[in-house]
Design an enzyme around this catalytic site. Structure first.
Site, PDB file in Angstrom:
ATOM      1  N   HIS A 209     127.693 -52.711  26.382  1.00  0.00           N
ATOM      2  CA  HIS A 209     128.263 -51.830  25.288  1.00  0.00           C
ATOM      3  C   HIS A 209     128.649 -50.314  25.662  1.00  0.00           C
ATOM      4  O   HIS A 209     128.513 -49.298  24.927  1.00  0.00           O
ATOM      5  CB  HIS A 209     128.277 -52.284  23.772  1.00  0.00           C
ATOM      6  CG  HIS A 209     127.148 -52.135  23.539  1.00  0.00           C
ATOM      7  ND1 HIS A 209     126.465 -52.915  23.953  1.00  0.00           N
ATOM      8  CD2 HIS A 209     126.477 -51.476  22.975  1.00  0.00           C
ATOM      9  CE1 HIS A 209     124.581 -52.516  22.538  1.00  0.00           C
ATOM     10  NE2 HIS A 209     125.313 -51.447  21.971  1.00  0.00           N
TER      11      HIS A 209
HETATM   12  C1  UD1 Z   1     126.756 -48.740  17.688  1.00  0.00           C
HETATM   13  C2  UD1 Z   1     124.896 -48.220  17.888  1.00  0.00           C
HETATM   14  C3  UD1 Z   1     124.160 -49.131  18.811  1.00  0.00           C
HETATM   15  C4  UD1 Z   1     124.236 -50.134  19.081  1.00  0.00           C
HETATM   16  C5  UD1 Z   1     125.588 -50.579  18.846  1.00  0.00           C
HETATM   17  C6  UD1 Z   1     125.286 -52.770  18.320  1.00  0.00           C
HETATM   18  C7  UD1 Z   1     125.596 -45.250  17.327  1.00  0.00           C
HETATM   19  C8  UD1 Z   1     125.469 -44.226  18.318  1.00  0.00           C
HETATM   20  N1  UD1 Z   1     125.250 -46.490  17.874  1.00  0.00           N
HETATM   21  O1  UD1 Z   1     127.211 -48.838  19.186  1.00  0.00           O
HETATM   22  O2  UD1 Z   1     123.026 -48.380  19.027  1.00  0.00           O
HETATM   23  O3  UD1 Z   1     123.427 -51.231  20.017  1.00  0.00           O
HETATM   24  O4  UD1 Z   1     125.651 -50.098  17.072  1.00  0.00           O
HETATM   25  O5  UD1 Z   1     126.649 -52.801  18.400  1.00  0.00           O
HETATM   26  O6  UD1 Z   1     124.729 -45.775  15.917  1.00  0.00           O
HETATM   27  N2  UD1 Z   1     133.683 -51.368  16.063  1.00  0.00           N
HETATM   28  C9  UD1 Z   1     134.738 -53.236  15.618  1.00  0.00           C
HETATM   29  N3  UD1 Z   1     133.747 -53.728  14.448  1.00  0.00           N
HETATM   30  C10 UD1 Z   1     133.375 -53.350  13.826  1.00  0.00           C
HETATM   31  C11 UD1 Z   1     131.599 -52.440  14.406  1.00  0.00           C
HETATM   32  C12 UD1 Z   1     132.966 -51.886  15.304  1.00  0.00           C
HETATM   33  O7  UD1 Z   1     135.645 -53.005  15.792  1.00  0.00           O
HETATM   34  O8  UD1 Z   1     131.996 -54.047  13.296  1.00  0.00           O
HETATM   35  C13 UD1 Z   1     134.631 -51.062  17.398  1.00  0.00           C
HETATM   36  C14 UD1 Z   1     135.377 -49.990  17.073  1.00  0.00           C
HETATM   37  O9  UD1 Z   1     136.466 -49.952  17.593  1.00  0.00           O
HETATM   38  C15 UD1 Z   1     134.329 -48.626  17.509  1.00  0.00           C
HETATM   39  C16 UD1 Z   1     133.573 -49.136  17.578  1.00  0.00           C
HETATM   40  O10 UD1 Z   1     133.159 -50.527  17.781  1.00  0.00           O
HETATM   41  O11 UD1 Z   1     135.165 -47.440  17.043  1.00  0.00           O
HETATM   42  C17 UD1 Z   1     132.322 -48.140  18.021  1.00  0.00           C
HETATM   43  O12 UD1 Z   1     131.493 -49.058  16.845  1.00  0.00           O
HETATM   44  P1  UD1 Z   1     130.094 -48.287  16.015  1.00  0.00           P
HETATM   45  O13 UD1 Z   1     129.321 -48.849  15.361  1.00  0.00           O
HETATM   46  O14 UD1 Z   1     130.355 -46.160  16.026  1.00  0.00           O
HETATM   47  O15 UD1 Z   1     129.432 -48.064  17.717  1.00  0.00           O
HETATM   48  P2  UD1 Z   1     128.042 -49.388  18.579  1.00  0.00           P
HETATM   49  O16 UD1 Z   1     129.397 -49.083  19.878  1.00  0.00           O
HETATM   50  O17 UD1 Z   1     129.088 -50.459  17.709  1.00  0.00           O
END
Ligand code: UD1
Length: 373
Positions: A209
């Protein structure tokens, strides 16, 4: 009890990798006791990315959910800060405890530091030395504004000293995520249950990811093609992060997710993932947590990154770095199939007692702080 004593420490969680870290800390605070409240920023909000961890790990329901959800880094961080400030005003804790390196970590640490509330960082001092990683920025900045820093491996202290953090603020306590692993291993869901039977030829668990791997179409394509090669020899079990699935669709790479031998799964619960990891032939990942969990379990890990902020998993554990190049990944995978991979040993203080050490230290620190003020 005075109103101020009602909450000594506000603990913060936001994203999936935070939950297994906060679980043993909240439990150790209950034992000590330390009066704590739990704030969930809502950075992760899908039931499979959040609620299931609270249920399986027995984390108390958050006292407050800021419900910030997904957005750009700037907007997400800003929204968390905006929503967190009134919580601190209402609770007036002695300290805010943050874990890990996600956007929720830096956002809440920054609010606390600016308000003169002490900041405690658990899993401090880890460095990939790669500022292109959003987490590296979060780590460096959080550590700079923390009053108490708890570390998982000894190399973290050297990193912190180099950045001018006073060593007396730093305490080597071990790894709270491994507390959770040890505490739940006997309840892990066997891979055979999750997969409807264990693949006879063995299987690789894959997670991907990181922006460096999935946000560049060429890199992402090459990685998925490499997984297709791996799947010729063992099943590839791939619990896919929502952003990875969405990016694959956006880049027109969905067909590569359906290659023979690749089994896509939705994001797994903690106990399911623990069982999948424990029973795997090998893990291929760009996750930070899995590098440590595989070391604790003695399962070979191929890290699809150029660097790691967790070097002890290389020097003492079962981890090997390959970066995203197909040849290196396939060579490392072949070596593991041939030899069983690095043997490894359990790093110092990854013994299931890290949270107890933190709580014990904090109890006297809070008492001393009370006397000073
Ligand atoms: C975040 C952390 C990363 C961690 C990862 C674990 C930061 C900078 N990154 O990255 O260090 O390894 O979490 O998962 O904080 N989304 C969903 N459902 C959710 C949450 C997210 O669909 O419950 C999708 C959305 O499209 C969102 C994308 O995932 O835009 C990214 O989510 P985000 O929390 O911004 O970052 P992660 O890539 O999950």
């Amino acid at each position: 009890m005075t109103a101020e004593a009602a909450c000594e420490v506000v603990c913060v969680v936001g994203a999936r990798p935070n939950f297994m870290k906060i679980a043993p800390i909240m439990a150790a605070f209950r034992d000590q006791p330390i009066a704590a409240k739990l704030v969930h920023t809502g950075q992760h909000y899908d039931p499979a990315m959040s609620d299931s961890f609270f249920e399986q790990l027995g984390i108390p329901r958050p006292d407050v959910n800021l419900e910030v959800g997904s957005a750009s880094h700037a907007v997400q961080t800003a929204e968390i800060m905006r929503a967190f400030e009134p919580v601190l005003d209402a609770e007036r804790p002695r300290a805010v405890l943050v874990v890990g390196d996600v956007n929720s970590t830096i956002a809440c640490a920054l609010v606390a530091a600016k308000k003169g509330v002490k900041v405690i960082h658990v899993e401090a001092g880890l460095r990939s030395f790669d500022r292109a990683m959003p987490e590296e920025i979060n780590r460096v900045l959080t550590d700079q504004i923390s009053d108490l820093l708890f570390t998982t491996e000894r190399a973290a202290l050297d990193n912190l000293k180099r950045e001018g953090v006073a060593p007396e603020r730093v305490h080597f306590v071990g790894n709270v995520m491994i507390d959770t692993l040890r505490g739940h291993l006997d309840r892990a869901v066997p891979a055979a249950t999750t997969l409807g039977g264990k693949p006879a030829r063995g299987y690789a668990v894959v997670t991907l990811h990181r922006p460096s791997n999935v946000d560049n179409p060429e890199v992402f394509r090459a990685l998925l093609e490499t997984l297709g090669q791996v799947a010729r020899q063992v099943d590839v079990v791939f619990p896919i992060h929502p952003r990875t699935r969405a990016t694959a669709e956006r880049f027109g790479l969905s067909a590569l997710l359906a290659q023979p031998g690749i089994r896509l799964l939705p994001p797994q619960g903690y106990l399911e993932m623990l069982g999948l990891t424990r029973d795997a032939t090998v893990v291929l990942t760009d996750s930070g947590g899995l590098q440590e969990e595989t070391t604790a379990l003695g399962v070979p890990c191929v890290t699809l990154r150029e660097n790691t902020e967790r070097p002890i998993t290389l020097s003492e554990g079962t981890n090997t770095l390959t970066g995203p190049e197909p040849d290196k990944i396939l060579q490392c995978f072949a070596d593991i199939l041939a030899t069983g991979g690095k043997r490894g040993r359990i790093p110092e203080y990854w013994d299931g007692r890290a949270a107890a050490r933190i709580a014990e230290f904090l109890r006297s620190w809070l008492d001393a702080d009370k006397q000073r003020n």
